[in-house]
Design an enzyme around this catalytic site. Structure first.
Site, PDB file in Angstrom:
ATOM      1  N   THR A   1       0.865  -1.185   0.000  1.00 31.44           N
ATOM      2  CA  THR A   1       0.000   0.000   0.000  1.00 31.44           C
ATOM      3  C   THR A   1       0.894   1.225   0.000  1.00 31.44           C
ATOM      4  O   THR A   1       1.891   1.244   0.716  1.00 31.44           O
ATOM      5  CB  THR A   1      -0.856   0.017   1.288  1.00 31.44           C
ATOM      6  OG1 THR A   1      -1.616  -1.178   1.329  1.00 31.44           O
ATOM      7  CG2 THR A   1      -1.775   1.225   1.330  1.00 31.44           C
TER       8      THR A   1
ATOM      9  N   ARG B   1     -14.022  -7.169  -0.878  1.00 30.58           N
ATOM     10  CA  ARG B   1     -13.189  -7.245   0.335  1.00 30.58           C
ATOM     11  C   ARG B   1     -12.538  -5.877   0.595  1.00 30.58           C
ATOM     12  O   ARG B   1     -12.042  -5.222  -0.312  1.00 30.58           O
ATOM     13  CB  ARG B   1     -12.115  -8.314   0.160  1.00 30.58           C
ATOM     14  CG  ARG B   1     -11.127  -8.428   1.332  1.00 30.58           C
ATOM     15  CD  ARG B   1      -9.838  -7.702   1.038  1.00 30.58           C
ATOM     16  NE  ARG B   1      -8.835  -7.911   2.084  1.00 30.58           N
ATOM     17  CZ  ARG B   1      -7.724  -7.192   2.172  1.00 30.58           C
ATOM     18  NH1 ARG B   1      -7.477  -6.238   1.299  1.00 30.58           N
ATOM     19  NH2 ARG B   1      -6.870  -7.408   3.136  1.00 30.58           N
ATOM     20  N   VAL B   2     -12.566  -5.441   1.833  1.00 33.54           N
ATOM     21  CA  VAL B   2     -11.938  -4.171   2.212  1.00 33.54           C
ATOM     22  C   VAL B   2     -10.850  -4.458   3.240  1.00 33.54           C
ATOM     23  O   VAL B   2     -11.098  -5.190   4.204  1.00 33.54           O
ATOM     24  CB  VAL B   2     -12.987  -3.197   2.792  1.00 33.54           C
ATOM     25  CG1 VAL B   2     -12.324  -1.930   3.303  1.00 33.54           C
ATOM     26  CG2 VAL B   2     -14.032  -2.855   1.736  1.00 33.54           C
ATOM     27  N   GLY B   3      -9.675  -3.909   3.033  1.00 35.36           N
ATOM     28  CA  GLY B   3      -8.575  -4.094   3.978  1.00 35.36           C
ATOM     29  C   GLY B   3      -8.504  -2.941   4.956  1.00 35.36           C
ATOM     30  O   GLY B   3      -9.458  -2.186   5.143  1.00 35.36           O
ATOM     31  N   ASP B   4      -7.350  -2.795   5.570  1.00 39.76           N
ATOM     32  CA  ASP B   4      -7.168  -1.743   6.577  1.00 39.76           C
ATOM     33  C   ASP B   4      -7.058  -0.345   5.965  1.00 39.76           C
ATOM     34  O   ASP B   4      -7.378   0.653   6.630  1.00 39.76           O
ATOM     35  CB  ASP B   4      -5.881  -2.004   7.373  1.00 39.76           C
ATOM     36  CG  ASP B   4      -4.668  -1.991   6.448  1.00 39.76           C
ATOM     37  OD1 ASP B   4      -4.651  -2.784   5.479  1.00 39.76           O
ATOM     38  OD2 ASP B   4      -3.757  -1.163   6.673  1.00 39.76           O
TER      39      ASP B   4
ATOM     40  N   THR C   1       0.934  -0.698   6.368  1.00 41.02           N
ATOM     41  CA  THR C   1       0.898  -1.488   5.140  1.00 41.02           C
ATOM     42  C   THR C   1       1.139  -2.944   5.505  1.00 41.02           C
ATOM     43  O   THR C   1       1.850  -3.234   6.470  1.00 41.02           O
ATOM     44  CB  THR C   1       1.952  -0.980   4.119  1.00 41.02           C
ATOM     45  OG1 THR C   1       1.951  -1.844   2.976  1.00 41.02           O
ATOM     46  CG2 THR C   1       3.350  -0.902   4.698  1.00 41.02           C
ATOM     47  N   GLY C   2       0.526  -3.831   4.758  1.00 41.59           N
ATOM     48  CA  GLY C   2       0.660  -5.259   5.063  1.00 41.59           C
ATOM     49  C   GLY C   2      -0.695  -5.926   4.960  1.00 41.59           C
ATOM     50  O   GLY C   2      -1.580  -5.455   4.239  1.00 41.59           O
TER      51      GLY C   2
ATOM     52  N   GLY D   1      -4.191  -6.529   5.652  1.00 43.43           N
ATOM     53  CA  GLY D   1      -5.203  -5.660   6.248  1.00 43.43           C
ATOM     54  C   GLY D   1      -5.949  -6.271   7.419  1.00 43.43           C
ATOM     55  O   GLY D   1      -6.194  -5.604   8.431  1.00 43.43           O
TER      56      GLY D   1
HETATM   57  N1  GLY Z   1      -3.092  -3.277   3.551  1.00 39.36           N
HETATM   58  C1  GLY Z   1      -3.850  -3.375   2.388  1.00 39.36           C
HETATM   59  C2  GLY Z   1      -4.849  -4.426   2.408  1.00 39.36           C
HETATM   60  O1  GLY Z   1      -4.772  -5.390   3.150  1.00 39.36           O
HETATM   61  O2  GLY Z   1      -5.784  -4.327   1.647  1.00 39.36           O
END
Ligand code: GLY
Length: 316
Positions: free
Chosen positions: A156, A184-187, A207-208, A210
């Site tokens: 990210t 799907r939604v990440g962090d 970053t990583g 989510g």
């Molecule tokens: N950190 C980005 C995601 O997991 O979507």
């Protein structure tokens, strides 16, 4: 009190260096911090060579590039985000616009895309031939969908900036996990998990993987520690170490996680559970360069890799 006459940037991964240079030029020309941060993120979104952000990002399991982005103003605590959007050229621009509103500032899917179209944000087919090829040749296990799993290997772009008046802001953008479930939604677009900025304290971004980052609301956790007087580097290291230890203690696996942060004086910090996590920094003297955080046996070292070390590192 805001006391400094310096400005500073910190941003995730090697791929953000050009964006940090761009942000420095934008501030140098007298434009706003908001413009500088957004332009830095856009520089990465527009670069086809970076395969996990914006144009040419990692496709989901339907073969579509679905993107998340967010923006936060540290003076007002106003924030906006878009989630799971397709065919928007610069999702961070839309997120930034949404941050101007008091309500309805985080939009997902069709609603976000309708907003972007209505406000005439640039549209683009974000699936490049290279991304389509990557999807075609990926080994998709038959039961991936049932297990609700996805593949690792993504980055990210997160940019934290602070201007000479002490205002802080943060912008993030990602295509998220390769072959993720549609929707799907990440962090990254989740306030407090993927990003947080408070000019009175500092800002942080993550970053990583989510799902693992969200379990610890890592960005807010780092800013929270700084608010209690913890120095920025210590805040990054302690938050990541505590969260990793907790996940292990409760028997959870732990994906890759890295955080960057800046305190209200412009001092920066970073931590990672990777062997090497590069990030870019820039300041008013025009010094923009890439450094890295290295993790060995739980200890973090920030250093400047030499050419040989960079050669071993192939990720963006
Ligand atoms: N950190 C980005 C995601 O997991 O979507």
């Amino acid at each position: 009190m805001k006391t400094t006459d310096q400005w500073n940037f910190i941003a995730t991964w090697k791929m953000s260096l050009e964006g940090v240079r761009r942000a420095s030029r934008v501030l140098g020309e007298g434009q706003s911090l908001e413009r500088a941060v957004v332009e830095a993120v856009k520089t990465v979104e527009d670069e086809v060579a970076y395969c996990s952000v914006g144009y040419g990002g990692l496709p989901n399991r339907n073969g579509e590039v679905e993107l998340d982005a967010a923006y936060m103003d540290g003076d007002t605590l106003k924030a906006g985000g878009v989630m799971a959007v397709r065919d928007i050229k610069n999702p961070v621009e839309v997120a930034c616009r949404l941050s101007k509103y008091e309500r309805n500032c985080f939009l997902a899917g069709e609603g976000a895309m309708t907003f972007a179209r209505r406000h005439r944000f640039a549209l683009r087919n974000m699936l490049t031939p290279e991304a389509a090829e990557r999807f075609k040749t990926a080994k998709i296990e038959k039961d991936l969908l049932e297990r609700q799993e996805a593949y690792d290997g993504h980055d990210t772009v997160c940019v934290i900036g602070r201007d000479a008046g002490g205002s802080m802001a943060c912008g993030v953008s990602t295509s998220g996990l390769f072959l993720k479930h549609p929707g799907r939604v990440g962090d990254s677009p989740i306030i407090g998990s993927g990003f947080y900025a408070d000019s009175g304290v500092g800002a942080a971004a993550a970053t990583g993987v989510g799902e693992d980052i969200m379990r610890g609301c890592l960005s807010y956790a780092v800013v929270g520690r700084m608010a209690c007087g913890c120095p920025v580097q210590e805040a990054c290291e302690n938050v990541l170490a505590d969260h990793t230890a907790k996940l292990r203690r409760i028997g959870r696996s732990c994906g890759s996680m890295s955080v960057i942060a800046m305190d209200r004086e412009g001092r920066v910090g970073a931590a990672t559970n990777l062997e090497l996590f590069p990030f870019a920094v820039g300041n008013m003297a025009g010094e923009c360069h890439t450094v890295a955080a290295k993790q060995t046996d739980g200890r973090i070292e920030i250093f400047e890799p030499d050419e040989e070390e960079w050669k071993k590192y192939e990720v963006d």
